[in-house]
Design a protein around this motif. Structure first.
Motif, short mmCIF file in Angstrom:
data_model
loop_
_atom_site.label_atom_id
_atom_site.label_comp_id
_atom_site.label_asym_id
_atom_site.label_seq_id
_atom_site.Cartn_x
_atom_site.Cartn_y
_atom_site.Cartn_z
N ALA A 115 0.83 -1.20 0.00
CA ALA A 115 0.00 0.00 0.00
C ALA A 115 0.87 1.26 0.00
O ALA A 115 0.54 2.25 -0.66
N PHE A 116 1.98 1.22 0.74
CA PHE A 116 2.88 2.37 0.78
C PHE A 116 3.47 2.64 -0.60
O PHE A 116 3.52 3.79 -1.05
N VAL A 117 3.95 1.61 -1.28
CA VAL A 117 4.55 1.77 -2.60
C VAL A 117 3.52 2.31 -3.59
O VAL A 117 3.83 3.17 -4.43
N THR A 118 2.29 1.84 -3.50
CA THR A 118 1.23 2.34 -4.38
C THR A 118 0.97 3.81 -4.11
O THR A 118 0.85 4.62 -5.04
N GLU A 119 0.90 4.20 -2.84
CA GLU A 119 0.66 5.60 -2.48
C GLU A 119 1.84 6.48 -2.90
O GLU A 119 1.64 7.64 -3.29
N ALA A 120 3.05 5.95 -2.83
CA ALA A 120 4.24 6.73 -3.16
C ALA A 120 4.23 7.21 -4.61
O ALA A 120 4.85 8.24 -4.92
N ALA A 121 3.56 6.49 -5.48
CA ALA A 121 3.49 6.90 -6.88
C ALA A 121 2.77 8.24 -7.05
O ALA A 121 2.94 8.92 -8.06
N CYS A 122 2.01 8.64 -6.05
CA CYS A 122 1.19 9.86 -6.14
C CYS A 122 1.87 11.09 -5.54
O CYS A 122 1.28 12.18 -5.57
N HIS A 123 3.08 10.94 -4.97
CA HIS A 123 3.73 12.04 -4.27
C HIS A 123 5.21 12.12 -4.64
O HIS A 123 5.87 11.09 -4.73
N PRO A 124 5.75 13.33 -4.79
CA PRO A 124 7.20 13.45 -5.01
C PRO A 124 8.01 12.88 -3.85
O PRO A 124 9.05 12.27 -4.06
N LEU A 125 7.51 13.08 -2.63
CA LEU A 125 8.12 12.51 -1.43
C LEU A 125 7.01 11.93 -0.56
O LEU A 125 5.95 12.54 -0.42
N LEU A 126 7.24 10.76 0.00
CA LEU A 126 6.30 10.15 0.93
C LEU A 126 7.08 9.55 2.09
O LEU A 126 8.02 8.77 1.88
N ILE A 127 6.70 9.92 3.32
CA ILE A 127 7.37 9.44 4.52
C ILE A 127 6.57 8.30 5.15
O ILE A 127 5.35 8.39 5.26
N GLY A 128 7.27 7.26 5.57
CA GLY A 128 6.63 6.18 6.31
C GLY A 128 6.60 6.46 7.80
O GLY A 128 7.61 6.86 8.39
N VAL A 129 5.43 6.31 8.39
CA VAL A 129 5.28 6.43 9.84
C VAL A 129 4.62 5.16 10.36
O VAL A 129 4.03 4.38 9.59
N THR A 130 4.72 4.94 11.66
CA THR A 130 4.14 3.74 12.26
C THR A 130 3.77 4.05 13.71
O THR A 130 4.38 4.95 14.32
N PRO A 131 2.78 3.36 14.27
CA PRO A 131 2.45 3.59 15.68
C PRO A 131 3.67 3.40 16.57
O PRO A 131 4.43 2.44 16.41
N SER A 132 3.89 4.30 17.51
CA SER A 132 5.09 4.28 18.34
C SER A 132 5.17 2.99 19.16
O SER A 132 4.22 2.64 19.87
N SER A 133 6.32 2.32 19.04
CA SER A 133 6.50 1.07 19.79
C SER A 133 7.96 0.78 20.10
O SER A 133 8.25 0.00 21.01
N SER A 134 8.91 1.36 19.37
CA SER A 134 10.32 0.99 19.55
C SER A 134 10.94 1.75 20.72
O SER A 134 10.44 2.79 21.15
N GLU A 135 12.06 1.20 21.21
CA GLU A 135 12.71 1.77 22.40
C GLU A 135 13.36 3.12 22.14
O GLU A 135 13.37 4.00 23.00
N ASN A 136 13.94 3.29 20.96
CA ASN A 136 14.68 4.52 20.65
C ASN A 136 13.99 5.27 19.51
O ASN A 136 14.60 5.57 18.49
N ALA A 137 12.73 5.56 19.70
CA ALA A 137 11.92 6.14 18.63
C ALA A 137 12.32 7.57 18.31
O ALA A 137 12.70 8.35 19.17
N VAL A 138 12.21 7.91 17.02
CA VAL A 138 12.16 9.31 16.57
C VAL A 138 10.69 9.57 16.27
O VAL A 138 10.14 9.02 15.31
N TYR A 139 10.05 10.36 17.10
CA TYR A 139 8.62 10.60 16.97
C TYR A 139 8.35 11.64 15.87
O TYR A 139 9.22 12.45 15.53
N VAL A 140 7.13 11.60 15.33
CA VAL A 140 6.73 12.58 14.34
C VAL A 140 5.50 13.33 14.82
O VAL A 140 4.64 12.76 15.50
N THR A 141 5.45 14.61 14.48
CA THR A 141 4.23 15.39 14.66
C THR A 141 3.56 15.52 13.31
O THR A 141 4.25 15.60 12.28
N THR A 142 2.25 15.51 13.29
CA THR A 142 1.51 15.51 12.04
C THR A 142 0.34 16.48 12.10
O THR A 142 -0.08 16.91 13.17
N ARG A 143 -0.19 16.77 10.94
CA ARG A 143 -1.47 17.46 10.84
C ARG A 143 -2.23 16.88 9.66
O ARG A 143 -1.64 16.44 8.68
#
Length: 222
Positions: A115-143
């Motif tokens: 699904a991500f690869v399909t969506e990426a075709a529609c944007h010059p840049l697409l970032i992958g995010v995931t629900p926070s679960s890892s020990e050393n996370a880099v969190y993202v803020t979104t709107r």
């Protein structure tokens, strides 16, 4: 629309936080290495896969020779003094158009990556995010915009949020050229950027590995 033709998997690092003495992509979960799981998922989605190797590269070379003969191996002889962004930039040389960049220590639900690869075709840049679960996370803020598209507006290590940076993005082949910091530092310069949620686990620590094994069991029961 511009489809994703190439994938670059960064697998050159030492994996020192885990401390197993092997590349993290060579960890076996559910009878297969993380790298093989990624390659098997990506093979029907992209035209060519590049894997960047460095630390104990002979292990990955042997795996690819036995199981993944169509994969292109790219050596990073400076793996001890370079980072993931530099490995990814090296791996993307010779690619053109849009490239999927991802770490080799990820366990990703196949349908999620498709699904991500399909969506990426529609944007010059697409970032992958995931629900926070890892020990050393880099969190993202979104709107979320009025038309429903979600944008990443920032990265942070100090402010916990529901989503974290998934160490996956799609963009032009030269997206990381000249970058000596982290991958997300380069992406920060172009925020806001559309994002798409991935169902995955990253393996950086022993606790992450235990969680990834639980996640793999869940996926195989589906």
């Amino acid at each position: 629309m511009q489809p994703v033709d190439f994938a670059v998997i960064a697998a050159a690092g030492l994996g020192s936080r885990l401390g197993y003495g092997i590349p993290k992509c060579m960890l076996e979960i559910g009878g297969s290495t993380l790298l093989s799981k990624l390659i098997d998922t990506l093979t029907p989605l992209v035209r060519r896969i590049h894997v960047v190797v460095g630390y104990r590269e002979e292990m990955i070379v042997d795996l690819v020779a036995r199981r993944h003969r169509d994969v292109v191996l790219v050596r990073n002889p400076q793996f001890r003094t370079t980072n993931t962004a530099q490995s990814m930039a090296l791996g993307a040389r010779g690619c053109h158009g849009k490239v999927l960049f991802l770490d080799g220590d990820l366990l990703i639900e196949p349908e999620s990556l498709q699904a991500f690869v399909t969506e990426a075709a529609c944007h010059p840049l697409l970032i992958g995010v995931t629900p926070s679960s890892s020990e050393n996370a880099v969190y993202v803020t979104t709107r979320t915009q009025a038309r429903g598209e979600t944008l990443v507006t920032g990265f942070t290590r100090t402010q916990a949020t529901p989503l974290e940076w998934a160490n996956v993005f799609a963009g032009p082949a030269d997206a990381l050229d000249g970058e000596v910091r982290y991958v997300f530092n380069r992406l920060e310069q172009q925020l806001p950027i559309p994002c798409s949620e991935l169902n995955l686990r990253e393996v950086d620590t022993v606790a992450d590995l235990s969680e990834a094994r639980r996640f793999d069991l869940h996926l195989r029961k589906q």
